[in-house]
Design a protein around this motif. Structure first.
Motif, mmCIF file in Angstrom:
data_model
loop_
_atom_site.group_PDB
_atom_site.id
_atom_site.type_symbol
_atom_site.label_atom_id
_atom_site.label_comp_id
_atom_site.label_asym_id
_atom_site.label_seq_id
_atom_site.Cartn_x
_atom_site.Cartn_y
_atom_site.Cartn_z
ATOM 1 N N ASP A 128 4.625 1.567 7.305
ATOM 2 C CA ASP A 128 5.521 1.051 6.442
ATOM 3 C C ASP A 128 5.034 1.126 4.898
ATOM 4 O O ASP A 128 5.622 0.608 4.091
ATOM 5 N N THR A 129 4.044 2.258 4.690
ATOM 6 C CA THR A 129 3.684 2.582 3.275
ATOM 7 C C THR A 129 3.649 4.265 3.509
ATOM 8 O O THR A 129 3.474 4.704 4.319
ATOM 9 N N SER A 130 3.703 4.622 2.103
ATOM 10 C CA SER A 130 3.700 6.404 2.147
ATOM 11 C C SER A 130 2.446 6.910 2.361
ATOM 12 O O SER A 130 2.170 7.903 3.137
ATOM 13 N N ASP A 131 1.191 6.051 2.215
ATOM 14 C CA ASP A 131 0.019 6.575 2.832
ATOM 15 C C ASP A 131 -0.079 6.552 4.198
ATOM 16 O O ASP A 131 -0.788 7.257 4.750
ATOM 17 N N LEU A 173 2.533 6.887 6.279
ATOM 18 C CA LEU A 173 3.309 7.925 6.692
ATOM 19 C C LEU A 173 2.650 9.154 6.676
ATOM 20 O O LEU A 173 2.656 10.076 7.620
ATOM 21 N N THR A 174 1.854 9.195 5.508
ATOM 22 C CA THR A 174 1.344 10.639 5.308
ATOM 23 C C THR A 174 0.029 10.766 6.356
ATOM 24 O O THR A 174 -0.156 11.904 7.031
#
Length: 348
Positions: A154-157, A159-160
């Protein structure tokens, strides 16, 4: 239309290669072979690939790794139980309960269930916003585990981390196949992990150990403030019990109950000033409520280790949060005699 079909086939082909790589790495026990970026996971590789089954597994963070000397625990338990007992430490820097569950799951898949699990647990272990969930997805998860964890991306990090984690299997296989190129640079680490059984300190070093000098009156408050700020930012930010860390804890509780294995909870000592500053009373109450719910489950095999009777002094610490070799020896002896041995005798 034809171009779209070609792209679809390419994507499917890439996914098939990634899945084959993931499964192949697990079958060859090299999923944790990543010596070029996160060498600490080689402690896990060593256990899965090179070591025999451990009767006692230790999970947690660097605090657990600095507090427990597996060789000392082995000697005391083997003597007390009249049979050989083996121990290994899988604790990883900055871990949380989700990290510990992923490692326990992989260890059991290779070696089968241990006789007991020591789990370092603290408020940070169950924080849904723990920063290193992203790292868990990248370095500790199979593709199937990443898919299962999709609801927590649920956050960009994160997802990365999840995206990078899809390549873990194929990357590990490739690097392991090319290990002859750089084996000299990692063999020392592997030999050390085998000798120390994944932990920080050996038994033989203790006699020659000399504690570092105490920080002066100016440096100590600065070190304290820096440590507290870092821990709050990385592990306790926006505190809320839940998410992947709570799910990992629940999974370990369920696993231990299903296999009738003692799951021994311990929060290794920290210096008093650090312990008093690291979490708010409301945060601790939320954490305590989650632990109490697990303890109240009639099927639970949880054991809370009471280490308050062990008088740890400032001389037993290497810094604010980690024991030094002398403190680790005292802690390991106490833990083996006062906690582990009674639990394992009762289990017989």
């Amino acid at each position: 239309m034809r171009s779209g079909r070609q792209w679809l086939l390419r994507i499917v082909g890439i996914l098939v290669v990634l899945v084959i790589g993931d499964v192949g790495a697990e079958m060859l026990r090299v999923s944790y072979w990543s010596p070029l970026d996160t060498k600490q996971v080689l402690r896990i590789f060593t256990y899965l690939h090179d070591m025999p089954r451990a009767d006692i597994l230790v999970l947690g963070t660097s605090r657990a790794r600095a507090a427990v000397i597996p060789a000392e625990i082995e000697v005391l338990l083997s003597s007390g139980l009249g049979r050989e007992v083996k121990a290994y430490c899988l604790a990883q820097n900055g871990g949380n309960a989700y990290t510990s569950w992923l490692l326990l799951n992989d260890a059991v898949a290779v070696h089968g269930p241990p006789e007991a699990v020591i789990l370092e647990l603290s408020p940070a272990s169950l924080n849904s916003n723990h920063t290193n969930v992203a790292r868990d997805l990248e370095h500790y998860s199979s593709i199937s585990e990443i898919v299962s964890a999709a609801r927590w991306v649920d956050t960009s990090d994160r997802l990365t981390g999840a995206a990078a984690g899809l390549f873990r299997g194929i990357s590990s296989l490739t690097l392991y196949g090319l290990r002859f190129v750089y084996s000299d640079s990692v063999e020392g680490n592997l030999a050390s992990y085998r000798r120390l059984k994944g932990a920080e300190f050996p038994r033989k070093l203790l006699a020659e150990y000399r504690p570092p000098p105490e920080p002066n009156a100016v440096r100590r408050p600065a070190q304290h403030d820096t440590a507290v700020r870092l821990t709050r930012r990385l592990y306790m930010r926006d505190y809320k019990v839940g998410g992947a860390p709570e799910a990992g804890f629940d999974a370990m509780v369920e696993f231990a109950a299903e296999h009738a294995i003692p799951l021994i909870l311990v929060d290794p000592p920290v210096t008093p000033e650090y312990g008093e500053a690291i979490f708010a009373p409301t945060e601790f109450a939320e954490y305590r409520s989650a632990v109490d719910r697990a303890l109240e489950d009639p099927r639970s095999t949880l054991v809370e280790a009471d280490v308050s009777r062990l008088a740890i002094t400032q001389e037993d610490f290497q810094d604010l949060t980690h024991l030094n070799p002398r403190g680790a020896l005292r802690f390991s002896r106490f833990f083996a005699r006062e906690v582990l041995l009674p639990v394992m005798v009762e289990r017989k």
